[in-house]
Design a protein around this motif. Structure first.
Motif, PDB file in Angstrom:
ATOM      1  N   LEU A  82      79.185 -14.510 -45.115  1.00 12.49           N
ATOM      2  CA  LEU A  82      79.316 -13.206 -45.764  1.00 12.49           C
ATOM      3  C   LEU A  82      79.092 -12.069 -44.773  1.00 12.49           C
ATOM      4  N   VAL A  83      78.203 -12.265 -43.822  1.00  9.85           N
ATOM      5  CA  VAL A  83      77.983 -11.243 -42.785  1.00  9.85           C
ATOM      6  C   VAL A  83      79.258 -11.024 -41.975  1.00  9.85           C
ATOM      7  N   LEU A  84      79.984 -12.092 -41.698  1.00  7.81           N
ATOM      8  CA  LEU A  84      81.220 -11.984 -40.917  1.00  7.81           C
ATOM      9  C   LEU A  84      82.282 -11.152 -41.639  1.00  7.81           C
ATOM     10  N   CYS A  85      82.131 -10.993 -42.959  1.00 10.85           N
ATOM     11  CA  CYS A  85      83.070 -10.157 -43.703  1.00 10.85           C
ATOM     12  C   CYS A  85      83.014  -8.707 -43.239  1.00 10.85           C
ATOM     13  N   GLY A  86      81.918  -8.321 -42.580  1.00  9.25           N
ATOM     14  CA  GLY A  86      81.818  -6.961 -42.069  1.00  9.25           C
ATOM     15  C   GLY A  86      82.922  -6.617 -41.090  1.00  9.25           C
ATOM     16  N   LEU A  87      83.353  -7.611 -40.313  1.00 11.75           N
ATOM     17  CA  LEU A  87      84.470  -7.390 -39.390  1.00 11.75           C
ATOM     18  C   LEU A  87      85.752  -7.087 -40.164  1.00 11.75           C
ATOM     19  N   CYS A  88      85.900  -7.715 -41.330  1.00  7.54           N
ATOM     20  CA  CYS A  88      87.108  -7.524 -42.134  1.00  7.54           C
ATOM     21  C   CYS A  88      87.113  -6.161 -42.814  1.00  7.54           C
ATOM     22  N   THR A  89      85.992  -5.807 -43.446  1.00  7.05           N
ATOM     23  CA  THR A  89      85.954  -4.556 -44.212  1.00  7.05           C
ATOM     24  C   THR A  89      85.958  -3.319 -43.319  1.00  7.05           C
ATOM     25  N   SER A  90      85.673  -3.490 -42.041  1.00  5.19           N
ATOM     26  CA  SER A  90      85.548  -2.337 -41.136  1.00  5.19           C
ATOM     27  C   SER A  90      86.816  -1.506 -41.037  1.00  5.19           C
ATOM     28  N   VAL A  91      87.988  -2.127 -41.191  1.00  7.54           N
ATOM     29  CA  VAL A  91      89.246  -1.407 -40.981  1.00  7.54           C
ATOM     30  C   VAL A  91      89.967  -1.078 -42.276  1.00  7.54           C
TER      31      VAL A  91
END
Length: 435
Positions: free
Chosen positions: A347-356
């Motif tokens: 779930l933390v890795l989702c931060g890379l996705c939501t960033s853009v």
């Protein structure tokens, strides 16, 4: 006034706007870690739904203030709108500070009022900071550069806030009170007060406001464009995903009951570190996207990131709690390897996705809108309320069915954004005049 005095004033104004950029994220991201305190009060009974109410109230304010903030900017100008936003922000944080004095539910109600007023402040500041930095920078590349720097500080503040609160409160029990995070609230009030005084003495000339609106005839509205309407929905669910993933994850890690992640020592601190690392990855993602955005279309960015997000959330939902891993968590001044459930890492890795996603959705939804773009921007600001609504729904599910099952909410939202990028973002209303 000499050129050196003007330059000095501009530098001070830029620094002040950078602080406000950081404060937007700082005030917004206080809600989830402070919610951990309130949900553990005896009167709240461990309800994740009620623990997320502060976050809901913060974003609920956007629904009322989104369009009025834009009109206020047009009527009174950048500086006065910024000053009003700063003043309201100080009041909102001060009321949150006062919530630590009444006992029981009365203190909780006072906190919710403070969170709602803080939401008005953040909406006002969001409306003014971007164009104000662009104005100070003289537009063009320089103005864009200042906004990129401001956005980086916004992400950095979002990274540090849950960590700071988590470090202050450690493991949350029924005896943990708002007074345990007073230091954070003192910092917030101090920055707001300083910004109010400094900005009051800085001369900032507004551009010509309202001229285009007065001379332009609007035969239609952004609602006449199918891809814009679908994009408004995408913005609504996106903000809910961006806030709901780390907010609920913070609750999950911090929960020392059998429903939680299974941690005991310093659970709230670790929860803050995990949530903070999510926001750190958003910062990394935004930094990287700055180098590739001119080479990769917004549509392709949305397809890739939402598709990856769907995969990560699905794996997190089905991964047993017993499967753990170590991950580098940013603790505020360094990284430390700490053991967490595998689902937390995913779930933390989702931060890379939501960033853009915000900028990509905005670009897709306003493509071909021409003179209707400004009106669409006001509507998008209102739809930030999704950051309050979706996490509230998610934590209602978490209370009744479990934390990981609640991630069906951001999963469905990701699926909608994936569909929007593939099919819904095409402009089919090319017959509407936009010049």
């Amino acid at each position: 006034m000499s050129n050196s005095q003007k330059n000095q004033g501009s530098i001070i104004a830029i620094i002040t706007m950078f602080f406000l950029y950081a404060m937007i994220s700082f005030v917004t991201n206080l809600a989830a870690p402070i919610g951990v305190i309130w949900k553990n009060q005896p009167e709240i009974g461990g309800s994740n739904l009620l623990g997320m109410m502060g976050n809901f109230m913060n974003f609920f304010a956007y629904l009322f203030m989104g369009i009025p903030a834009g009109k206020l900017l047009t009527k009174v100008g950048y500086k006065k709108t910024a000053l009003l936003g700063i003043g309201v922000g100080f009041i909102g944080v001060f009321i949150q500070f006062l919530s630590g004095f009444p006992t029981g539910l009365m203190g909780f109600y006072v906190y919710l009022l403070g969170a709602f007023i803080s939401g008005f402040s953040v909406c006002l500041l969001n409306t003014v900071v971007n164009p104000m930095l662009n104005l100070i920078g003289g537009g063009g590349n320089r103005g864009n550069q200042l906004n990129l720097i401001g956005g980086t500080l916004n992400s950095l503040s979002g990274t540090l806030t849950p960590m700071l609160v988590g470090a202050l409160i450690g493991t949350v029990t029924a005896s943990t009170q708002m007074a345990d995070v007073n230091l954070v609230l003192y910092i917030a009030m101090g920055v707001f007060a300083s910004a109010l005084v400094i900005l009051s003495f800085i001369p900032i000339k507004d551009p010509e406001i309202g001229k285009v609106t007065a001379e332009t005839k609007f035969e239609d509205s952004p609602w006449a464009f199918r891809h814009c309407v679908l994009g408004v929905i995408a913005i609504f669910v996106y903000v809910g995903v961006e806030v709901g993933i780390p907010g609920t994850l913070n609750f999950y890690i911090s929960d020392t009951s059998e429903k939680g992640a299974g941690l005991s020592a310093n659970a709230a601190a670790i929860g803050g570190f995990v949530a903070g690392t999510y926001w750190l990855l958003m910062l990394v993602g935004r930094f990287i996207s700055g180098f590739i955005a001119d080479k990769v279309s917004s549509k392709m960015l949305m397809i890739c990131t939402s598709g990856t997000g769907i995969l990560l959330i699905t794996l997190a939902m089905i991964a047993p709690k017993s499967i753990t891993t170590t991950m580098p968590l940013f603790t505020g001044n360094s990284f430390a390897m700490l053991e967490v459930p595998l689902s937390a890492l995913l779930l933390v890795l989702c931060g890379l996705c939501t960033s853009v996603m915000w900028s990509s959705i905005f670009n897709l939804a306003t493509e071909g809108l021409g003179k209707y773009t400004a009106q669409a921007s006001g509507i998008f600001m209102m739809m930030v309320v999704g950051g309050g609504v979706l996490p509230l729904i998610q934590n209602y599910i978490a209370d009744n069915a479990g934390y990981m099952i609640s991630y069906i909410v951001p999963l469905l939202a990701m699926a909608y954004m994936f569909w929007y990028a593939f099919f819904g973002s095409k402009n089919v209303n090319t017959d509407i005049p936009v010049e």
